[in-house]
Design an enzyme around this catalytic site. Structure first.
Site, PDB file in Angstrom:
ATOM      1  N   GLU A   5      34.104  33.796  39.654  1.00 34.04           N
ATOM      2  CA  GLU A   5      35.341  33.181  39.181  1.00 34.04           C
ATOM      3  C   GLU A   5      35.642  32.036  40.150  1.00 34.04           C
ATOM      4  O   GLU A   5      35.689  32.255  41.367  1.00 34.04           O
ATOM      5  CB  GLU A   5      36.484  34.207  39.203  1.00 34.04           C
ATOM      6  CG  GLU A   5      37.760  33.583  38.677  1.00 34.04           C
ATOM      7  CD  GLU A   5      38.939  34.535  38.602  1.00 34.04           C
ATOM      8  OE1 GLU A   5      38.772  35.741  38.856  1.00 34.04           O
ATOM      9  OE2 GLU A   5      40.036  34.038  38.288  1.00 34.04           O
ATOM     10  N   ARG A  43      29.791  47.276  46.227  1.00 35.44           N
ATOM     11  CA  ARG A  43      29.976  45.974  46.849  1.00 35.44           C
ATOM     12  C   ARG A  43      29.672  46.053  48.333  1.00 35.44           C
ATOM     13  O   ARG A  43      29.726  47.103  48.958  1.00 35.44           O
ATOM     14  CB  ARG A  43      31.334  45.357  46.579  1.00 35.44           C
ATOM     15  CG  ARG A  43      32.539  46.142  46.834  1.00 35.44           C
ATOM     16  CD  ARG A  43      33.825  45.290  46.614  1.00 35.44           C
ATOM     17  NE  ARG A  43      33.995  44.749  45.275  1.00 35.44           N
ATOM     18  CZ  ARG A  43      34.337  43.474  45.028  1.00 35.44           C
ATOM     19  NH1 ARG A  43      34.522  42.622  45.991  1.00 35.44           N
ATOM     20  NH2 ARG A  43      34.512  43.066  43.800  1.00 35.44           N
ATOM     21  N   LYS A  78      39.075  37.363  48.053  1.00 38.48           N
ATOM     22  CA  LYS A  78      39.368  35.927  48.023  1.00 38.48           C
ATOM     23  C   LYS A  78      40.852  35.656  48.229  1.00 38.48           C
ATOM     24  O   LYS A  78      41.220  34.644  48.804  1.00 38.48           O
ATOM     25  CB  LYS A  78      38.872  35.329  46.704  1.00 38.48           C
ATOM     26  CG  LYS A  78      37.357  35.133  46.726  1.00 38.48           C
ATOM     27  CD  LYS A  78      36.869  34.403  45.497  1.00 38.48           C
ATOM     28  CE  LYS A  78      36.641  35.361  44.382  1.00 38.48           C
ATOM     29  NZ  LYS A  78      35.973  34.758  43.219  1.00 38.48           N
TER      30      LYS A  78
HETATM   31  P1  ATP Z   1      37.674  38.961  44.673  1.00 38.73           P
HETATM   32  O1  ATP Z   1      38.078  40.316  44.187  1.00 38.73           O
HETATM   33  O2  ATP Z   1      37.726  38.783  46.127  1.00 38.73           O
HETATM   34  O3  ATP Z   1      38.323  37.835  43.917  1.00 38.73           O
HETATM   35  P2  ATP Z   1      35.497  39.040  42.893  1.00 38.73           P
HETATM   36  O4  ATP Z   1      34.586  40.189  42.896  1.00 38.73           O
HETATM   37  O5  ATP Z   1      36.506  39.039  41.813  1.00 38.73           O
HETATM   38  O6  ATP Z   1      36.133  38.886  44.326  1.00 38.73           O
HETATM   39  P3  ATP Z   1      33.941  37.081  41.602  1.00 38.73           P
HETATM   40  O7  ATP Z   1      33.980  35.631  41.738  1.00 38.73           O
HETATM   41  O8  ATP Z   1      34.396  37.691  40.326  1.00 38.73           O
HETATM   42  O9  ATP Z   1      34.731  37.684  42.828  1.00 38.73           O
HETATM   43  O10 ATP Z   1      32.498  37.628  41.948  1.00 38.73           O
HETATM   44  C1  ATP Z   1      31.330  37.102  41.386  1.00 38.73           C
HETATM   45  C2  ATP Z   1      30.267  38.150  41.419  1.00 38.73           C
HETATM   46  O11 ATP Z   1      30.015  38.547  42.771  1.00 38.73           O
HETATM   47  C3  ATP Z   1      30.666  39.388  40.667  1.00 38.73           C
HETATM   48  O12 ATP Z   1      29.551  39.828  39.909  1.00 38.73           O
HETATM   49  C4  ATP Z   1      31.028  40.364  41.734  1.00 38.73           C
HETATM   50  O13 ATP Z   1      30.774  41.670  41.320  1.00 38.73           O
HETATM   51  C5  ATP Z   1      30.108  39.931  42.883  1.00 38.73           C
HETATM   52  N1  ATP Z   1      30.696  40.283  44.161  1.00 38.73           N
HETATM   53  C6  ATP Z   1      31.904  39.931  44.624  1.00 38.73           C
HETATM   54  N2  ATP Z   1      32.151  40.474  45.821  1.00 38.73           N
HETATM   55  C7  ATP Z   1      31.056  41.197  46.138  1.00 38.73           C
HETATM   56  C8  ATP Z   1      30.686  42.003  47.244  1.00 38.73           C
HETATM   57  N3  ATP Z   1      31.506  42.180  48.268  1.00 38.73           N
HETATM   58  N4  ATP Z   1      29.476  42.586  47.225  1.00 38.73           N
HETATM   59  C9  ATP Z   1      28.645  42.415  46.199  1.00 38.73           C
HETATM   60  N5  ATP Z   1      28.928  41.678  45.124  1.00 38.73           N
HETATM   61  C10 ATP Z   1      30.122  41.070  45.074  1.00 38.73           C
HETATM   62 MG    MG Z   2      35.837  39.214  39.720  1.00 39.13          MG
END
Ligand code: ATP
Ligand code: MG
Length: 562
Positions: free
Chosen positions: A36, A261, A271
């Protein structure tokens, strides 16, 4: 792609292997990385990138980059650009397959109409509070909305009017019609669309209804023909919904697979929290070298290989775990040890005058560029009567086991001579400002005929030739292992007040005069350092310390083997 990464096997590859055997996807493997664009990528994303692009590489498949841009209020083109830069820097490519969930808004709208026509979706006039009140709890079933049985024609009409901007925000939502008594709360008539009069960074003001993540994600996977939709564990309970939408629509069915994760200690990874550090100016932007972001790690001096090896090395887990940041540091040391040129730099200089060395004489001492790699050759380091040594390589009143320089004691200067401290000069306040030493001409490195043995070798820089620089030393951003998990206090209360130390008067060997932004070096005995890409200029060199030489991770491993 580098060869050091071998095809790994884990529970995800087992699922894929099984699909290949049963020919579920006609032998295809097509993954996607779906960020995102509401922040910069961090080391957790790097894990996901390496996993998704790595599977595509290992199985001769494809991996798409898809921006999951369904929430216009938090997203920005700056983030889109940074995400692309970071993925490329990590060494992966998506060719022309750069997609945006927003490109599918028309298709998603059509799909929604299809579900309404099938009696599987309805427009609800309930307020957010009313919806919440009827949702039930994990132990109590929810209750049907009074609008659940609205006739299909009316649903179609209202939904179209929602799209056309005829209603205020919050007046209606579109919901899937599944089961308000389901033990899985995600199946209790989840919301598919909300009215939101927000400008989108790609679609502008075309839309005033925006799809929820659950509604957009699986359908986007399907549209792109994704075979394996890998996501993190919090979506496990969403999988029945993911499957329900796809089955009701009768479209290509991607397999959602969840993994744990990646968490790292002494930092935060959400984020939202990282954005707060940026907005409150705790750090110097998303790429501050203390941030766990990919751009921060890059600026800090991490290499793509070190991050890939880290991501690959931690494996793929089914249960949440926290990785020690020492492992990440181990990976960058391991990589830079092979690649980084050694140099001598003095961070906290103490002037040494070698009283019996001829005035004006310059000797060029031969120094090895990297003992790990002979092909990197040697260089010449000028030696003169006045040099700088590290302040803490001298003690006036040393404890027993201190073997470095002290009054009357001898040490070797790396690549040069053995010197002996004869006199300590102090200012009026008693601070040591200079040492007077003598050297032994018989002890030149490589030509030592003295037979002397000394217990320590220290680094030095010729005063006349020294290049001045600023060096920034970084420590952990938080002084508590799990700042985000702490219940009692806000994570901001655990910030480490001394995570950045700036040294302004560092003396570098002249070889570093032409160092370019991003160049990486090992400063002998001190650690790995790189030229800062943001603040360094030809006139004012600024270096970041990537990591010290001390390897706590290797020690942890060694101890656990004993
Ligand atoms: P946040 O909750 O901090 O906004 P997010 O998971 O929503 O993080 P995205 O931009 O949606 O962030 O993540 C893109 C991809 O990266 C998704 O497939 C998510 O599952 C993966 N991802 C995000 N954080 C992690 C992590 N700590 N370890 C492994 N994969 C991750
Ligand atoms: Mg997400």
């Amino acid at each position: 792609m580098s060869e050091e990464i071998k095809k790994s096997s884990n529970f995800i590859t087992e699922i894929i292997d099984e699909h290949l055997k049963t020919n579920k996807y006609q032998g295809k493997v097509h993954t996607r990385f779906p960020p995102e664009p509401n922040g910069y990528l961090h080391i957790g994303h790097a894990k996901s990138i390496c996993l998704n692009f790595g599977l595509a590489r290992d199985y001769n498949g494809l991996c798409n980059l898809r921006f999951d841009d369904t929430n216009p209020t938090k997203e920005d083109i700056e983030y889109v650009d940074s995400i692309k830069e970071d993925i490329k820097w990590l060494g992966f490519t998506w060719d022309e397959r750069e997609y945006y969930a927003s490109d599918y808004f028309d298709k998603l709208y059509e799909f929604a109409v299809q579900l309404i026509k099938k009696g599987k979706a309805y427009v609800d006039s309930s307020s957010a509070e009313e919806i919440k009140a009827l949702r039930g709890t994990p132990t109590e079933p929810g209750k049907n909305s009074p609008y659940r049985d609205r006739p299909i024609e009316e649903n179609l009409e209202l939904f179209e009017k929602m799209k056309n901007g005829e209603f205020n925000e919050g007046k209606y939502v579109l919901r899937a019609k599944i089961d308000m008594a389901s033990p899985n709360l995600n199946m209790r008539d989840p919301i598919m669309y909300r009215i939101r009069f927000a400008e989108h960074h790609r679609t502008g003001n075309k839309w005033c209804i925006y799809p929820t993540y659950d509604w957009a994600h699986g359908q986007s996977d399907s549209i792109e023909g994704i075979t394996h939709s890998i996501c993190t564990l919090e979506f496990e309970n969403h999988r029945p919904l993911y499957n329900w939408f796809i089955e009701e629509l009768g479209i290509h069915h991607s397999q959602q697979i969840e993994f744990a994760r990646l968490n790292l200690n002494y930092t935060v990874m959400s984020k939202r929290k990282l954005l707060k550090l940026v907005e409150d100016k705790i750090v110097d932007g998303w790429d501050d070298p203390r941030m766990p972001t990919i751009s921060g790690l890059r600026r800090r001096g991490y290499t793509p290989e070190s991050i890939r090896n880290f991501a690959e090395g931690v494996g793929v887990a089914k249960r949440d775990n926290t990785i020690d940041v020492a492992l990440l540091e181990f990976r960058v040391r391991e990589d830079l040890n092979k690649k980084a040129q050694r140099v001598m730099s003095v961070l906290r200089p103490l002037k040494v005058v070698i009283t019996n060395y001829p005035d004006g004489k310059v000797e060029l001492m031969e120094a090895v560029n990297n003992p790990e790699d002979e092909t990197m050759g040697t260089r010449e380091v000028p030696f003169t009567k006045e040099i700088y040594i590290e302040h803490d390589d001298f003690m006036e009143d040393p404890p027993k086991k201190y073997f470095r320089l002290s009054p009357g004691n001898e040490v070797r200067l790396r690549y040069a001579y053995i010197i002996k401290c004869e006199e300590v000069i102090k200012d009026s306040e008693g601070n040591i400002t200079e040492l007077r030493c003598t050297y032994d001409p018989e002890t030149k490195s490589g030509h030592d005929t003295s037979g002397k043995k000394v217990k320590a070798t220290i680094h030095w820089v010729s005063a006349e030739h020294a290049v001045n620089a600023e060096v920034r030393l970084y420590d952990r951003l938080f002084s508590y292992e799990d700042p985000a998990g702490a219940k009692e206090k806000d994570f901001m209360e655990y910030l480490n007040p001394s995570s950045l130390e700036i040294l302004n008067d560092c003396k570098l060997e002249p070889y570093l005069k032409d160092a370019k932004k991003g160049d990486k070096f090992q400063f002998e005995r001190l650690g790995y350092f790189c030229v800062d890409t943001k603040y360094s200029t030809d006139e004012n060199l600024v270096f970041n310390r990537t990591v010290t030489l001390r390897d706590t991770w290797a020690k942890i491993q060694k101890n656990s083997e004993q």
